[in-house]
Design a protein around this motif. Structure first.
Motif, PDB file in Angstrom:
ATOM      1  N   LYS A 210      55.568   4.128 -91.189  1.00 13.89           N
ATOM      2  CA  LYS A 210      54.209   4.375 -90.716  1.00 13.89           C
ATOM      3  C   LYS A 210      54.110   5.832 -90.290  1.00 13.89           C
ATOM      4  CE  LYS A 210      50.858   3.020 -87.225  1.00 13.89           C
ATOM      5  NZ  LYS A 210      50.660   2.271 -85.986  1.00 13.89           N
ATOM      6  N   ARG A 211      53.133   6.510 -90.867  1.00 13.15           N
ATOM      7  CA  ARG A 211      52.898   7.917 -90.543  1.00 13.15           C
ATOM      8  C   ARG A 211      52.359   7.998 -89.124  1.00 13.15           C
ATOM      9  NH1 ARG A 211      48.830  11.280 -94.400  1.00 13.15           N
ATOM     10  NH2 ARG A 211      49.600  13.363 -94.003  1.00 13.15           N
ATOM     11  N   VAL A 212      52.965   8.837 -88.310  1.00  9.82           N
ATOM     12  CA  VAL A 212      52.524   8.989 -86.923  1.00  9.82           C
ATOM     13  C   VAL A 212      52.410  10.463 -86.568  1.00  9.82           C
ATOM     14  CG1 VAL A 212      53.487   6.794 -86.130  1.00  9.82           C
ATOM     15  CG2 VAL A 212      54.886   8.835 -86.006  1.00  9.82           C
ATOM     16  N   GLN A 213      51.541  10.742 -85.616  1.00  7.59           N
ATOM     17  CA  GLN A 213      51.416  12.112 -85.119  1.00  7.59           C
ATOM     18  C   GLN A 213      52.614  12.453 -84.261  1.00  7.59           C
ATOM     19  OE1 GLN A 213      47.638  11.400 -83.057  1.00  7.59           O
ATOM     20  NE2 GLN A 213      46.876  13.180 -84.126  1.00  7.59           N
ATOM     21  N   GLY A 214      53.017  11.513 -83.476  1.00 10.11           N
ATOM     22  CA  GLY A 214      54.069  11.692 -82.485  1.00 10.11           C
ATOM     23  C   GLY A 214      54.067  10.434 -81.649  1.00 10.11           C
ATOM     24  N   GLU A 215      54.502  10.554 -80.407  1.00 12.25           N
ATOM     25  CA  GLU A 215      54.467   9.387 -79.535  1.00 12.25           C
ATOM     26  C   GLU A 215      54.210   9.832 -78.111  1.00 12.25           C
ATOM     27  OE1 GLU A 215      59.247   8.809 -78.823  1.00 12.25           O
ATOM     28  OE2 GLU A 215      58.250   7.574 -80.312  1.00 12.25           O
ATOM     29  N   CYS A 216      53.602   8.960 -77.351  1.00 17.35           N
ATOM     30  CA  CYS A 216      53.289   9.229 -75.955  1.00 17.35           C
ATOM     31  C   CYS A 216      54.587   9.467 -75.188  1.00 17.35           C
ATOM     32  CB  CYS A 216      52.521   8.043 -75.365  1.00 17.35           C
ATOM     33  SG  CYS A 216      52.164   8.218 -73.598  1.00 17.35           S
ATOM     34  N   ILE A 217      54.615  10.500 -74.372  1.00 19.11           N
ATOM     35  CA  ILE A 217      55.834  10.807 -73.616  1.00 19.11           C
ATOM     36  C   ILE A 217      56.127   9.764 -72.545  1.00 19.11           C
ATOM     37  CG2 ILE A 217      55.742  13.280 -74.040  1.00 19.11           C
ATOM     38  CD1 ILE A 217      54.629  13.617 -71.188  1.00 19.11           C
ATOM     39  N   PHE A 218      55.137   8.950 -72.198  1.00 18.22           N
ATOM     40  CA  PHE A 218      55.336   7.954 -71.147  1.00 18.22           C
ATOM     41  C   PHE A 218      55.669   6.566 -71.691  1.00 18.22           C
ATOM     42  CE2 PHE A 218      52.390  11.100 -69.301  1.00 18.22           C
ATOM     43  CZ  PHE A 218      53.239  11.597 -68.321  1.00 18.22           C
ATOM     44  N   CYS A 219      54.860   6.059 -72.624  1.00 20.83           N
ATOM     45  CA  CYS A 219      55.030   4.665 -73.079  1.00 20.83           C
ATOM     46  C   CYS A 219      55.489   4.558 -74.531  1.00 20.83           C
ATOM     47  CB  CYS A 219      53.731   3.891 -72.885  1.00 20.83           C
ATOM     48  SG  CYS A 219      52.415   4.383 -74.024  1.00 20.83           S
ATOM     49  N   LYS A 220      55.616   5.685 -75.222  1.00 21.29           N
ATOM     50  CA  LYS A 220      56.070   5.737 -76.619  1.00 21.29           C
ATOM     51  C   LYS A 220      55.059   5.194 -77.626  1.00 21.29           C
ATOM     52  CE  LYS A 220      59.995   7.321 -75.169  1.00 21.29           C
ATOM     53  NZ  LYS A 220      60.001   8.719 -74.875  1.00 21.29           N
ATOM     54  N   ALA A 221      53.795   4.972 -77.214  1.00 20.75           N
ATOM     55  CA  ALA A 221      52.759   4.540 -78.156  1.00 20.75           C
ATOM     56  C   ALA A 221      52.577   5.621 -79.222  1.00 20.75           C
ATOM     57  CB  ALA A 221      51.446   4.292 -77.423  1.00 20.75           C
ATOM     58  N   ASP A 222      52.195   5.203 -80.431  1.00 26.92           N
ATOM     59  CA  ASP A 222      52.023   6.178 -81.511  1.00 26.92           C
ATOM     60  C   ASP A 222      50.588   6.247 -82.025  1.00 26.92           C
ATOM     61  OD1 ASP A 222      51.833   3.832 -82.933  1.00 26.92           O
ATOM     62  OD2 ASP A 222      53.551   4.202 -84.224  1.00 26.92           O
ATOM     63  N   SER A 223      49.648   5.728 -81.231  1.00 28.58           N
ATOM     64  CA  SER A 223      48.245   5.806 -81.637  1.00 28.58           C
ATOM     65  C   SER A 223      47.390   6.218 -80.444  1.00 28.58           C
ATOM     66  CB  SER A 223      47.770   4.462 -82.185  1.00 28.58           C
ATOM     67  OG  SER A 223      47.914   3.453 -81.215  1.00 28.58           O
ATOM     68  N   ASN A 224      46.160   6.660 -80.722  1.00 32.49           N
ATOM     69  CA  ASN A 224      45.216   7.122 -79.695  1.00 32.49           C
ATOM     70  C   ASN A 224      45.831   8.212 -78.831  1.00 32.49           C
ATOM     71  OD1 ASN A 224      43.251   5.217 -80.516  1.00 32.49           O
ATOM     72  ND2 ASN A 224      44.309   3.645 -79.333  1.00 32.49           N
ATOM     73  N   LEU A 225      46.386   9.229 -79.491  1.00 32.32           N
ATOM     74  CA  LEU A 225      47.088  10.297 -78.784  1.00 32.32           C
ATOM     75  C   LEU A 225      46.213  11.527 -78.607  1.00 32.32           C
ATOM     76  CD1 LEU A 225      50.481  10.104 -80.709  1.00 32.32           C
ATOM     77  CD2 LEU A 225      49.957   9.111 -78.482  1.00 32.32           C
ATOM     78  N   ILE A 226      46.423  12.199 -77.494  1.00 31.47           N
ATOM     79  CA  ILE A 226      45.841  13.519 -77.276  1.00 31.47           C
ATOM     80  C   ILE A 226      46.999  14.457 -76.950  1.00 31.47           C
ATOM     81  CG2 ILE A 226      43.622  12.632 -76.468  1.00 31.47           C
ATOM     82  CD1 ILE A 226      44.520  13.371 -73.619  1.00 31.47           C
TER      83      ILE A 226
END
Length: 83
Positions: A45-61
């Protein structure tokens, strides 16, 4: 759906075909999450990156050069308002 047969290299790398990279606009250095289903199917799955806190890979800023998901930003905002 396109199907490609590829060999696993000595380093464990699999090269995505150039036609696929062009069609999807993939660039060098892009990130993917890799998951394995119970039947052994590998899913990229193509991802931008991951949240530094919860590691989510969607809805990122991006804040200060780091990815943070909207759920974590909302939680931090609520906590800041409470204090």
């Amino acid at each position: 759906m396109n199907t490609f047969n590829k060999k696993l290299g000595k380093s464990g790398a699999v090269t995505l075909p150039a036609a696929l990279r062009r069609d999807l606009g993939l660039q060098e250095g892009e990130r993917f999450s890799i998951s394995v289903n119970g039947d052994g199917t590998i899913h990229l799955k193509r991802v931008q990156g991951e949240c530094i806190f919860c590691k989510a890979d969607s809805n990122l800023i991006v804040h200060a050069g780091r990815y943070v998901c909207t759920d974590c930003t909302q939680a931090m905002s609520a906590k800041a308002r409470a204090n």
